[in-house]
Scaffold this active site. Structure first.
Site: not given
Ligand code: UD1
Ligand code: CA
Length: 449
Positions: A11, A15, A80-81, A226, A359, A368
């Site tokens: 990510g 922010r 997405g995650t 964040n 001392n 140095n």
């Molecule tokens: C995510 C969760 C949410 C949870 C929250 C906790 C999902 C869909 N949602 O939301 O349920 O309550 O975390 O903080 O999982 N990342 C990647 N690649 C991506 C997207 C994200 O590496 O494509 C990484 C980000 O860098 C971060 C983490 O995954 O470290 C979470 O991503 P973020 O976008 O912050 O998820 P939230 O919307 O906070």
């Molecule tokens: Ca987050």
């Protein structure tokens, strides 16, 4: 049971308002990413995969810095995650066991919590780490039915009824590797964010007759970073926790709130830390040593019975043996100071070794650096270095030797010898009185005119 870690760190961290990738911002002197890797390292993972994207090269280098065997994979677009975890599939090829998914920006998850999740895996296929949020904000909500976790609903997609749920998703998920990737294959992006949500695997698991459950931990553990405001708050939490741990282990601190620690600071029982001391990374202070007020230590080792400060600076490679005294306005860098030696006032000792019981007089400098290279100064045992001695390195002063005050040492001094290198003194009789009279007369004339 074998464990593999997948750490999400692709990510952008918009922010943070920073050019530095989010997971490289530091708490207690270590990048957020290291904190995430550290708590999980106690599980002795067979493989660790870090998913990178924004600032990939820097993040990968930091990951390798922590663990040279780490595997890294790049996620080109952050879809997405679930998409992020899917990138780790190749790196986990041939791995059999449980995968734990962690976030690189969530530094406080404890080893105990991860162990509780692994324990819950015995009876469940998917285990999610949840927490009761005091202010649930935009977290995903865990929808439970007794002991079963039925699904996770992202805030954006949740109904009012679901938004009223306080049990939230931390993001940490544990499942068998094969199961995890099978479930991820079924995740789509038909949702409010048009992202592939890792959280969807819970609903899909239930549809397939697999069992999911939630393990909970304290909200403080799941704190994610964040923004810089959150980073500063997390630093404060980290410091408070580390101070408390050290005090509980027998370290004496008069004003703990003014002492700043690093992730790896080690301080022994009965050591005394006065107010306003900073421990940068790599410091070990043994039992019974005393670090006096306003000192700054980094990469240094302080042995039993030694005293440092007030107002001392120990830099990388400062190695103090037992009962050494380092006093005010003294800087020590890459130097060993042997048992009982004293460096008490206004001195720089760099790239040097000082023998036992020697001392070092006030104002001594090891010269140095010649502008291009660094050179070593060796001082023997039971030696007396007179005040304001300049030691022009490379140079050796032997055992039981001496240098006269203000000597510039450019040649080695043999054992037992005294070096003196300064111009001889001459006294001009009555000269001072005459000079004062002359100067006073001049001043009086100026005031009149
Ligand atoms: C995510 C969760 C949410 C949870 C929250 C906790 C999902 C869909 N949602 O939301 O349920 O309550 O975390 O903080 O999982 N990342 C990647 N690649 C991506 C997207 C994200 O590496 O494509 C990484 C980000 O860098 C971060 C983490 O995954 O470290 C979470 O991503 P973020 O976008 O912050 O998820 P939230 O919307 O906070
Ligand atoms: Ca987050």
């Amino acid at each position: 049971m074998s464990i593999a870690l997948v750490i999400l760190a692709a990510g952008k961290g918009t922010r943070m308002e920073s050019d530095l990738p989010k997971v490289l911002h530091k708490i207690g002197g270590a990048p957020l990413l290291h904190h995430a890797m550290l708590s999980a390292s106690a599980l002795e993972p067979e493989r660790t995969v870090v998913v990178t994207g924004h600032g990939a090269e820097l993040v990968e280098a930091a990951a390798r810095d922590f663990d040279e065997d780490v595997l890294t994979v790049r996620q080109k677009d952050q879809l997405g995650t679930a998409h992020a975890v899917a990138q780790a599939r190749g790196a986990l090829d041939g791995f059999e066991g449980d995968v734990i998914v962690l976030y690189g920006d969530t530094p406080f998850i404890t080893t105990e919590t991860l162990e509780a999740m692994i324990a819950a895996r015995v009876t469940h296929d998917v285990v999610v780490l949840g927490f009761e949020a005091t202010d649930p904000r935009r977290y995903g909500r865990l929808i439970v039915n007794g002991n079963t976790l039925s699904k996770i609903v992202e805030y954006k997609d949740a109904s009012d009824e679901e938004r009223a749920v306080k049990l939230c998703n931390s993001g940490v998920i544990c499942a068998d590797s094969e199961t995890l990737f099978d479930l991820i294959d079924a995740v789509g992006n038909e949702n409010a964010a048009q992202e592939y949500y890792l959280t969807d695997i819970v609903g899909i698991a239930n549809e397939r007759g697999l069992k999911a459950t939630a393990v909970t931990c304290d909200e403080a553990e799941t704190l994610g970073i964040n923004s810089r405001v959150e980073l500063a708050a997390a630093e404060a939490t980290f410091q408070a926790n580390r101070r408390r741990d050290l005090i509980e282990d027998g370290v004496m601190m008069q004003a703990p709130d003014t002492v700043f620690l690093s992730f790896d600071t080690i301080i022994g029982r009965d050591a005394e830390i006065e107010p306003n001391v900073i421990f940068a990374p790599g410091v070990t202070v043994e039992s019974g040593a005393r670090i006096r007020a306003f000192s700054h230590l980094e990469g240094a080792h302080v042995s039993r019975g030694a005293t440092v400060g007030p107002f001392a600076r120990l830099r990388r490679g400062a190695e103090l043996a037992e009962d050494v005294h380092i006093g005010n306005f003294v800087e020590i860098k890459n130097a060993s100071i042997d048992e009982g030696a004293k460096v008490n006032h206004l001195t720089y000792i760099g790239d040097a070794s000082v023998g036992a019981r020697s001392n070092i007089g006030a104002g001594t400098i090891t010269c140095n650096y010649d502008g291009v290279m660094k050179h070593k100064t060796t001082i023997g045992r039971d030696t007396f270095i007179g005040s304001n001695t300049m030691l022009v390195a490379p140079v050796t002063v032997g055992d039981e030797a001496m240098t006269a005050t203000s000597t510039v040492v450019t040649k080695d001094v043999p054992n037992g010898a005294m070096a003196i290198a300064r111009t001889e003194q001459t006294n001009k009789q009555g000269f001072a009185r005459k000079l004062f009279a002359m100067l006073r007369a001049k001043k009086a004339k100026q005031l009149k005119g």
